[in-house]
Design a protein around this motif. Sequence first.
Motif, PDB file in Angstrom:
ATOM      1  N   ARG A 189       0.853  -1.189   0.000  1.00 59.62           N
ATOM      2  CA  ARG A 189       0.000   0.000   0.000  1.00 59.62           C
ATOM      3  C   ARG A 189       0.885   1.233   0.000  1.00 59.62           C
ATOM      4  NH1 ARG A 189      -0.153   2.714   4.803  1.00 59.62           N
ATOM      5  NH2 ARG A 189       0.678   1.585   6.636  1.00 59.62           N
ATOM      6  N   TYR A 190       0.297   2.323  -0.403  1.00 54.45           N
ATOM      7  CA  TYR A 190       1.034   3.586  -0.392  1.00 54.45           C
ATOM      8  C   TYR A 190       0.872   4.249   0.968  1.00 54.45           C
ATOM      9  CZ  TYR A 190       2.674   8.242  -1.552  1.00 54.45           C
ATOM     10  OH  TYR A 190       3.377   9.428  -1.559  1.00 54.45           O
ATOM     11  N   ASP A 191       1.987   4.555   1.617  1.00 51.83           N
ATOM     12  CA  ASP A 191       1.987   5.227   2.912  1.00 51.83           C
ATOM     13  C   ASP A 191       2.233   6.715   2.683  1.00 51.83           C
ATOM     14  OD1 ASP A 191       2.547   6.274   5.439  1.00 51.83           O
ATOM     15  OD2 ASP A 191       3.364   4.369   6.156  1.00 51.83           O
ATOM     16  N   PRO A 192       1.218   7.567   2.898  1.00 49.13           N
ATOM     17  CA  PRO A 192       1.407   9.010   2.646  1.00 49.13           C
ATOM     18  C   PRO A 192       2.409   9.658   3.595  1.00 49.13           C
ATOM     19  CG  PRO A 192      -0.727   8.593   3.672  1.00 49.13           C
ATOM     20  CD  PRO A 192      -0.148   7.261   3.333  1.00 49.13           C
ATOM     21  N   GLU A 193       2.538   9.117   4.808  1.00 46.71           N
ATOM     22  CA  GLU A 193       3.496   9.700   5.747  1.00 46.71           C
ATOM     23  C   GLU A 193       4.932   9.447   5.312  1.00 46.71           C
ATOM     24  OE1 GLU A 193       2.657   8.283   9.631  1.00 46.71           O
ATOM     25  OE2 GLU A 193       0.684   9.258   9.755  1.00 46.71           O
ATOM     26  N   ARG A 194       5.183   8.226   4.788  1.00 48.51           N
ATOM     27  CA  ARG A 194       6.527   7.886   4.311  1.00 48.51           C
ATOM     28  C   ARG A 194       6.733   8.279   2.849  1.00 48.51           C
ATOM     29  NH1 ARG A 194       7.338   1.738   6.709  1.00 48.51           N
ATOM     30  NH2 ARG A 194       6.593   2.133   8.836  1.00 48.51           N
TER      31      ARG A 194
END
Length: 231
Positions: A189-194
Motif C-alpha cells: 500500500r502507499y503510505d502518505p506519511e513515508r
Amino acid sequence: MSERLETLFSRIDMRLAGRVKRAPSTTRELTLEVAPSDLLDVARVLRDDPEFRFEMLMDVCGVDYLEYGRAEWTTLDSTATGFSRGVNQDSHAVHGREGRRFGVVYHLLSITHNHRLRVRVFCADDSQPLVDSVTSLWASANWFEREAFDLFGILFKGHPDLRRLLTDYGFIGHPFRKDFPLIGNVEVRYDPERARVVYQPVSIEPRTLVPKVVRDDHRYEPALKDGKPNV
C-alpha cells in the motif's frame, strides 16, 4: 498418434539409445521424458542431428505436481469421487514420490521437418529443484527459464542471469507453487506519511473456495441411483 509421429519417435529412440522415454499424451502430440543428467546431451542431438533439426525452442515452463492425481482441490470435505474430478488413481504411484514434484517442459519446433516435440524432465530434489540451463543451445530459453525460476523456484544451472522476472524485487516465495497461499503472504500500500509504497502482512482472511457444479440431467434421476434402475 499419427504414423508420422510414430516414425519420429522410433528414430529418436534409436538414435538416443534408450535415454528418452515416451510419456503418455492426450493431445496427439509426442512427449518424451528425459533424465536430468541426460538433458543437455539429448537436447543437443535433437537440435543438431539432421534427422531431427529442432532449431527453435518455443517455450519452457515449470510444473508443480504436488497434488497431481490426488485431488482437484484440497478441502476438509471434498472427496476424490464424483463428476468433473481430474483424479487419476494410478498417477499417485508416478508423481507421489521424491524427485517427481517439479518438472520442466520444453516445447520444440523443427522448421526444417515441420515437427513439434515436447520434452519433460523432473528435478531430482524436491526441496531444491535444479536442472541444467539450455540457454547455451537455445538463446530463447533465457527469459523462459527466468520465469520458471520466479514462479516455481526452479533453479537452472549455468543460466547467465537467473533472477526474478515477473514479481517484485522484494517478493518472497514462488506464487505458482501448489502450496503457495492464494491470498499471498504480504500486500503493498502507499503510505502518505513515508511517501512511498510499503509492505505489510496480508489483511485478507483466508477461506476455502469449492466450486459447486449443478447439473440437471438423467444421471441424477432417483430411479438411476448407482447406475441401475430401481425395481
